[in-house]
Design an enzyme around this catalytic site. Sequence first.
Site, PDB file in Angstrom:
ATOM      1  N   ASN A  83      68.084  34.676  73.717  1.00 19.96           N
ATOM      2  CA  ASN A  83      68.086  35.533  72.544  1.00 19.96           C
ATOM      3  C   ASN A  83      69.547  35.865  72.276  1.00 19.96           C
ATOM      4  O   ASN A  83      70.116  36.769  72.891  1.00 19.96           O
ATOM      5  CB  ASN A  83      67.262  36.806  72.780  1.00 19.96           C
ATOM      6  CG  ASN A  83      67.145  37.641  71.514  1.00 19.96           C
ATOM      7  OD1 ASN A  83      67.840  37.386  70.531  1.00 19.96           O
ATOM      8  ND2 ASN A  83      66.273  38.641  71.529  1.00 19.96           N
ATOM      9  N   ARG A 107      62.751  39.748  57.799  1.00 21.09           N
ATOM     10  CA  ARG A 107      63.815  40.750  57.668  1.00 21.09           C
ATOM     11  C   ARG A 107      64.875  40.269  56.665  1.00 21.09           C
ATOM     12  O   ARG A 107      64.587  39.421  55.829  1.00 21.09           O
ATOM     13  CB  ARG A 107      64.392  41.040  59.058  1.00 21.09           C
ATOM     14  CG  ARG A 107      63.305  41.571  60.020  1.00 21.09           C
ATOM     15  CD  ARG A 107      63.857  41.832  61.401  1.00 21.09           C
ATOM     16  NE  ARG A 107      64.863  42.901  61.385  1.00 21.09           N
ATOM     17  CZ  ARG A 107      65.658  43.171  62.408  1.00 21.09           C
ATOM     18  NH1 ARG A 107      65.560  42.456  63.536  1.00 21.09           N
ATOM     19  NH2 ARG A 107      66.544  44.139  62.320  1.00 21.09           N
ATOM     20  N   TYR A 138      62.324  47.136  67.895  1.00 23.39           N
ATOM     21  CA  TYR A 138      62.494  46.426  69.165  1.00 23.39           C
ATOM     22  C   TYR A 138      61.677  46.995  70.323  1.00 23.39           C
ATOM     23  O   TYR A 138      61.735  46.463  71.434  1.00 23.39           O
ATOM     24  CB  TYR A 138      63.988  46.400  69.543  1.00 23.39           C
ATOM     25  CG  TYR A 138      64.833  45.682  68.520  1.00 23.39           C
ATOM     26  CD1 TYR A 138      64.656  44.318  68.291  1.00 23.39           C
ATOM     27  CD2 TYR A 138      65.800  46.363  67.778  1.00 23.39           C
ATOM     28  CE1 TYR A 138      65.423  43.650  67.350  1.00 23.39           C
ATOM     29  CE2 TYR A 138      66.578  45.698  66.832  1.00 23.39           C
ATOM     30  CZ  TYR A 138      66.396  44.347  66.625  1.00 23.39           C
ATOM     31  OH  TYR A 138      67.152  43.691  65.699  1.00 23.39           O
ATOM     32  N   PRO A 186      74.290  40.353  72.203  1.00 20.99           N
ATOM     33  CA  PRO A 186      74.795  41.701  71.950  1.00 20.99           C
ATOM     34  C   PRO A 186      73.723  42.717  71.560  1.00 20.99           C
ATOM     35  O   PRO A 186      72.792  42.397  70.834  1.00 20.99           O
ATOM     36  CB  PRO A 186      75.786  41.500  70.795  1.00 20.99           C
ATOM     37  CG  PRO A 186      75.417  40.199  70.181  1.00 20.99           C
ATOM     38  CD  PRO A 186      74.883  39.360  71.293  1.00 20.99           C
ATOM     39  N   ASN A 187      73.903  43.901  72.099  1.00 19.06           N
ATOM     40  CA  ASN A 187      73.078  45.086  71.823  1.00 19.06           C
ATOM     41  C   ASN A 187      71.705  45.059  72.484  1.00 19.06           C
ATOM     42  O   ASN A 187      70.977  46.050  72.435  1.00 19.06           O
ATOM     43  CB  ASN A 187      72.929  45.322  70.297  1.00 19.06           C
ATOM     44  CG  ASN A 187      74.264  45.498  69.623  1.00 19.06           C
ATOM     45  OD1 ASN A 187      75.054  46.335  70.056  1.00 19.06           O
ATOM     46  ND2 ASN A 187      74.561  44.704  68.612  1.00 19.06           N
TER      47      ASN A 187
HETATM   48  C1  DQA Z   1      67.058  39.756  67.385  1.00 21.07           C
HETATM   49  C2  DQA Z   1      67.130  39.570  65.873  1.00 21.07           C
HETATM   50  C3  DQA Z   1      68.583  39.544  65.408  1.00 21.07           C
HETATM   51  O1  DQA Z   1      68.630  39.370  63.996  1.00 21.07           O
HETATM   52  C4  DQA Z   1      69.267  40.851  65.746  1.00 21.07           C
HETATM   53  O2  DQA Z   1      70.625  40.791  65.387  1.00 21.07           O
HETATM   54  C5  DQA Z   1      69.101  41.239  67.166  1.00 21.07           C
HETATM   55  C6  DQA Z   1      67.834  40.980  67.839  1.00 21.07           C
HETATM   56  C7  DQA Z   1      65.608  39.913  67.879  1.00 21.07           C
HETATM   57  O3  DQA Z   1      65.386  39.700  69.065  1.00 21.07           O
HETATM   58  O4  DQA Z   1      64.719  40.260  67.098  1.00 21.07           O
HETATM   59  O5  DQA Z   1      69.996  41.840  67.769  1.00 21.07           O
HETATM   60  O6  DQA Z   1      67.601  38.595  68.004  1.00 21.07           O
END
Ligand code: DQA
Length: 138
Positions: A72, A105, A23, A10-11
């Site tokens: 991922n 994080r 990112y 997601p996202n």
């Molecule tokens: C992520 C890290 C995750 O904690 C986060 O929710 C993401 C991206 C990363 O690629 O750094 O959506 O997987």
Amino acid sequence: MKKIIIINGPNLNLLGKREPGIYGAQSFEDFFTALNDRYDSFELSYFQSNIEGELIDKIQEVGFSFDGIILNAAAYTHTSVGIGDAIKAIETPVIEVHISNTFAREEFRHQSYISPNAKGVILGFGLQSYELALQSFL
Ligand code: DQA
């Protein structure tokens, strides 16, 4: 030719627009095209979904025929028993990747349902995490 799939959760469809300080500024589509051009010894494919069940369906679909999955699972990494179980159920090795260093994080990002069943984990190298994972299949 080895068949490798990158599966993004997601996202991650918003890469390039989403929190670029964490990112990066590149879209995943642009990165994937360049990666595909650099590694012509692999048959590379890419799947992204914001929906947990669709990610599980895809893992099951490729998990007995592909040579590798680069996963991922994004936020589902930290919550999804279902994706963890799917990885346990299949034969194809899974490399868990993250763009950011999740251990640097928030505490809730330190937990992963993917890691115990992954062949390996690569995180914190930006989009290069995916390339390092791919190189593990060379
Ligand atoms: C992520 C890290 C995750 O904690 C986060 O929710 C993401 C991206 C990363 O690629 O750094 O959506 O997987």
